[in-house]
Each structure stands twice: as structure tokens, then as C-alpha cells.
Design a protein around this motif. Structure first.
Motif, PDB file in Angstrom:
ATOM      1  N   UNK A   1       0.804  -1.217   0.000  1.00  0.00           N
ATOM      2  CA  UNK A   1       0.000   0.000   0.000  1.00  0.00           C
ATOM      3  C   UNK A   1       0.844   1.278   0.000  1.00  0.00           C
ATOM      4  N   UNK A   2       1.923   1.380   0.796  1.00  0.00           N
ATOM      5  CA  UNK A   2       2.778   2.565   0.681  1.00  0.00           C
ATOM      6  C   UNK A   2       3.420   2.697  -0.697  1.00  0.00           C
ATOM      7  N   UNK A   3       3.800   1.548  -1.301  1.00  0.00           N
ATOM      8  CA  UNK A   3       4.398   1.588  -2.636  1.00  0.00           C
ATOM      9  C   UNK A   3       3.398   2.097  -3.662  1.00  0.00           C
ATOM     10  N   UNK A   4       2.137   1.651  -3.545  1.00  0.00           N
ATOM     11  CA  UNK A   4       1.098   2.098  -4.465  1.00  0.00           C
ATOM     12  C   UNK A   4       0.826   3.589  -4.306  1.00  0.00           C
ATOM     13  N   UNK A   5       0.793   4.048  -3.064  1.00  0.00           N
ATOM     14  CA  UNK A   5       0.569   5.471  -2.806  1.00  0.00           C
ATOM     15  C   UNK A   5       1.697   6.318  -3.388  1.00  0.00           C
ATOM     16  N   UNK A   6       2.921   5.858  -3.193  1.00  0.00           N
ATOM     17  CA  UNK A   6       4.081   6.590  -3.719  1.00  0.00           C
ATOM     18  C   UNK A   6       4.058   6.645  -5.243  1.00  0.00           C
ATOM     19  N   UNK A   7       3.602   5.548  -5.867  1.00  0.00           N
ATOM     20  CA  UNK A   7       3.563   5.484  -7.336  1.00  0.00           C
ATOM     21  C   UNK A   7       2.357   6.207  -7.917  1.00  0.00           C
ATOM     22  N   UNK A   8       1.392   6.558  -7.063  1.00  0.00           N
ATOM     23  CA  UNK A   8       0.202   7.260  -7.534  1.00  0.00           C
ATOM     24  C   UNK A   8      -0.755   6.394  -8.321  1.00  0.00           C
TER      25      UNK A   8
END
Length: 396
Positions: A135-142
Motif C-alpha cells: 500500500x505505501x508503494x502504491x501510494x508513492x507510485x500514484x
């Protein structure tokens, strides 16, 4: 209206085949551009012929040559985990539907995120094991992470447009059918057979998920998944038994108001909404007739009889590697039950024993920490199963 170009990872399973039904139903909104399967080459070849895709993956690389012979030279075949990752990064795709059972979906999910692809998530293991990373990776990638499980898709719809964030939510309430043993006395569970456990009252699903529904481990996994999908504290995730499986989940807000999502019991509904979001699109699916339903029933789950829910809450509250251990131990225990090496209650007894023996640690963004815990849990669960079998002189 935007057409989604979708890669389906796990295309020959129940979710994958439902996704292909959706693609046939709404061709103006969904185009399948890539397919991947575990080992079912005949089914995969039929899907290639139907969709016309030019690239596929087969996880079992020993089946690659046979698949190439079936699909012809015009279709590129890639294999193994790297093949799944390659499919997840396909330039032609803008969405990856992840419906792979087990740990095989983890790295392809992260590969899709790194490539900037929106995700439609149907694989519980991805967020149960690695929600703290995904989830943090997805948020960072937008990129968007859109839930495909009917329960999480329902919550997603109930939260749509809501202003205020998690602090405005009192509870996320996942509905459970209760499985085939919803009312069975606790002292009769030890005699449950594999055949009985595979008789789900509502859904037609794969073997493992059907057993998980009977033990309520499926709902436990969904509790942890919901915690990550919606950034909600674990203590705010609850379960109610709803045998008709018409209300797919509810959200209770801090003022006491509740919103629910209802539809017929067909996985095509949540899959379509994940693909067409934020739009609603006409389809040929069967709508509900509320007058014919007449009534909807709800009841509290038997937390004492089905300990999976409490084990899941414990895993979700402690976090770190414990959810991965919870998931892995359950997979081993279910396999042992299906093989006749473990009793039905032995499933949750095994998981509890493995969790008790584990010292959780934070992955701190490192997927290998999670995979190491997964491997340990599988070995420990096998040890527990063998010990139970030896003590019982037969079935554990």
C-alpha cells in the motif's frame, strides 16, 4: 468513457474466468491484453483463442513447450515468477488483475506498481502478507488499488465520496455466509469430512477458498486485507454472519449511520466495478428483486467455535510478519485436512500453535523478511501436523 486494457494474472481460476465474462459483457470498456495461469495449459490456450492476446505466462515452466504447441508461434509464452512480473509490466496494459493464489502474486504485484499500472486485487495473500509494503508503494507510485473481493468492493463503494477519512468510520463490517457449518454444534466439528466442508451454501469457488469459508479463515484473511485497503485500524474491522450473501458488506460511521452494498451473488459485479470505476456501466447481470427476497438475516459469528476470526484479529493487531505466518500456516493445515492428515478443528489448532511459536518482526519494506517468515511457518506447520498425526495415531 475510458476502456481498460487489462492483464489477468490467474486467468484460469474462478476470478479469472469471471473477469473474462465481464470482458465479453462490456467490450467497449474492457479489453484483455495478457493472460497468466499456474499450470492449466488447455484452459489457458482456449482463453488465448477467445481473446486473441499475443503474450501469455505459465508459472509452471515445465508446461511451456506444451503451451507453445497449443497456442502457436504467433503468441509469446513467458514462464515462472519472472514471466508473471513481465506480464505485470506489459506496456499495452493499464490495469493488472491479480487473482493468483498464494505467494506467487507478491512480486508481480510490486512489478505492476513499479510500472505504474493500476491494480485490481483479488489475491488475499498480497495484502495479508505484504500490505505494509504494497500500500505505501502504491501510494508513492500514484496508482489505484481497487478491490475485487465482493466484501471489500462493497466497502469501497460505501466509502465512495465520503469526506472525513478513517476517523469518521466506526466499523467496517464484513459479511460472512457462515459456511456449511454455521449452526453445527461445536462438538460435531471433529467429525466433519472433506466432502461436507466443500459444500458451500452460496458460492462456487476453488477448493482451498471453500475450506477457508467453512473454517471462517477466509473472513479472517479479509479482515486483515480490509485493514490495509482502507487504512483502518484492525480493531475497527468486524464481521457479521449473513447467510443469504446479498449484503456484501457495510460501513458504520461514527454517528451510527450505516451504508451497505447489495447485489446478486455473482463475482462479475465487483470485477466490473473495479474495471469501470468510477463509472457505472450497463450489463447483462441479474439484478435483485427485493420483494422476492422478503427478508435478510444477520447474526453474530461464533468466535469461540470458529477461532480463525480471533487469530486473524491478533495477527492484524500485532502486524509485522505475523499475518504472513497466519496465512502460511493455514495453507499447510488446509492441505493436510484435504489429504486426510488433519481433522477439521485441527486446521485452526495448527495455525494457533504456529503463531504462538513465532516471534514477529517488522519487514521494514523488505519483501524477503516476509517470505522468510512464510517459509518458516510452512515448515513449522508441517511439524505441528506430523506431531498431531503421531499423537492421534492417525488423523490429527
Amino acid at each position: 468513457m475510458k476502456k481498460r486494457r487489462v492483464v489477468i494474472l490467474g486467468s484460469t481460476g474462478s476470478i479469472g474466468t469471471s473477469a473474462l465474462k465481464v470482458a465479453r459483457d462490456i467490450p467497449e470498456r474492457m479489453e484483455v491484453v495478457g493472460l497468466a495461469a499456474g499450470s492449466s495449459i488447455e484452459a489457458l490456450a482456449r482463453q488465448v483463442a477467445e481473446t486473441g492476446v499475443k503474450k501469455v505466462a505459465i508459472f509452471d515452466d515445465s508446461k511451456a513447450d506444451a503451451l507453445r504447441a497449443l497456442v502457436g508461434s504467433g503468441v509469446e509464452v513467458v514462464t515462472g515468477e519472472e514471466g508473471l512480473c513481465e506480464m505485470a509490466r506489459m506496456e499495452a496494459a493499464d490495469m493488472v488483475l491479480v487473482s493468483i493464489v498464494g505467494t506467487a502474486g507478491l512480486r508481480p504485484t510490486l512489478a505492476a506498481i513499479e510500472a505504474g499500472k493500476d491494480l485490481a486485487i483479488a489475491s488475499k495473500e498480497v495484502l495479508v502478507m505484504a500490505g505494509e509494503i504494497v500500500m505505501p508503494a502504491a501510494k508513492k507510485a500514484g496508482i489505484k488499488v481497487l478491490p475485487v473481493d465482493s466484501e471489500h468492493n462493497a466497502i469501497f463503494q460505501c466509502l465512495a465520496g465520503h469526506v472525513g477519512g478513517a476517523e469518521q468510520v466506526s466499523r467496517l463490517i464484513l459479511t460472512a455466509s457462515g459456511g456449511p457449518f454455521r449452526t453445527l454444534p461445536a462438538d460435531e466439528l471433529d467429525a466433519v469430512t472433506v466432502e461436507q466442508a466443500l459444500q458451500h451454501p452460496t458460492w462456487t469457488m476453488g477448493t482451498k477458498i471453500t475450506i477457508d469459508s467453512a473454517t471462517l479463515f477466509n473472513k479472517g484473511l479479509e479482515m486483515i486485507e480490509a485493514r490495509w485497503l482502507f487504512d483502518i485500524p484492525m480493531e475497527k474491522v468486524d464481521v457479521v454472519v449473513h447467510p443469504q450473501s446479498v449484503v456484501h458488506s457495510l460501513v458504520e460511521f461514527r454517528d451510527g449511520s450505516m451504508l451497505a452494498q447489495l447485489s446478486s451473488s455473482d463475482m462479475c459485479f465487483p470485477i466490473q466495478y473495479a474495471v469501470t470505476w468510477p463509472d457505472r456501466v450497463d450489463n447483462s447481470l441479474q439484478s435483485l428483486d427485493l420483494a422476492k427476497l422478503a427478508s435478510l438475516k444477520f447474526e453474530a459469528p461464533r468466535w469461540d467455535v470458529f477461532p480463525a476470526l480471533g487469530l486473524a484479529r491478533r495477527a492484524g493487531l500485532e502486524g509485522g510478519t505475523l499475518p504472513a505466518v497466519f496465512n502460511a500456516a493455514n495453507e499447510v493445515a488446509v492441505a493436510a485436512f484435504l489429504d486426510g492428515r488433519l481433522s477439521f478443528p485441527g486446521i485452526w489448532k495448527t495455525v494457533a500453535a504456529v503463531m504462538d511459536a513465532h516471534r514477529a518482526e517488522s519487514p521494514q519494506g523488505d519483501l524477503e523478511v516476509i517470505l522468510r517468515a512464510d517459509r518458516w511457518a510452512r515448515q513449522e506447520a508441517e511439524r505441528v501436523v506430523r506431531s498431531a498425526l503421531s499423537s492421534a495415531g492417525g488423523r490429527g
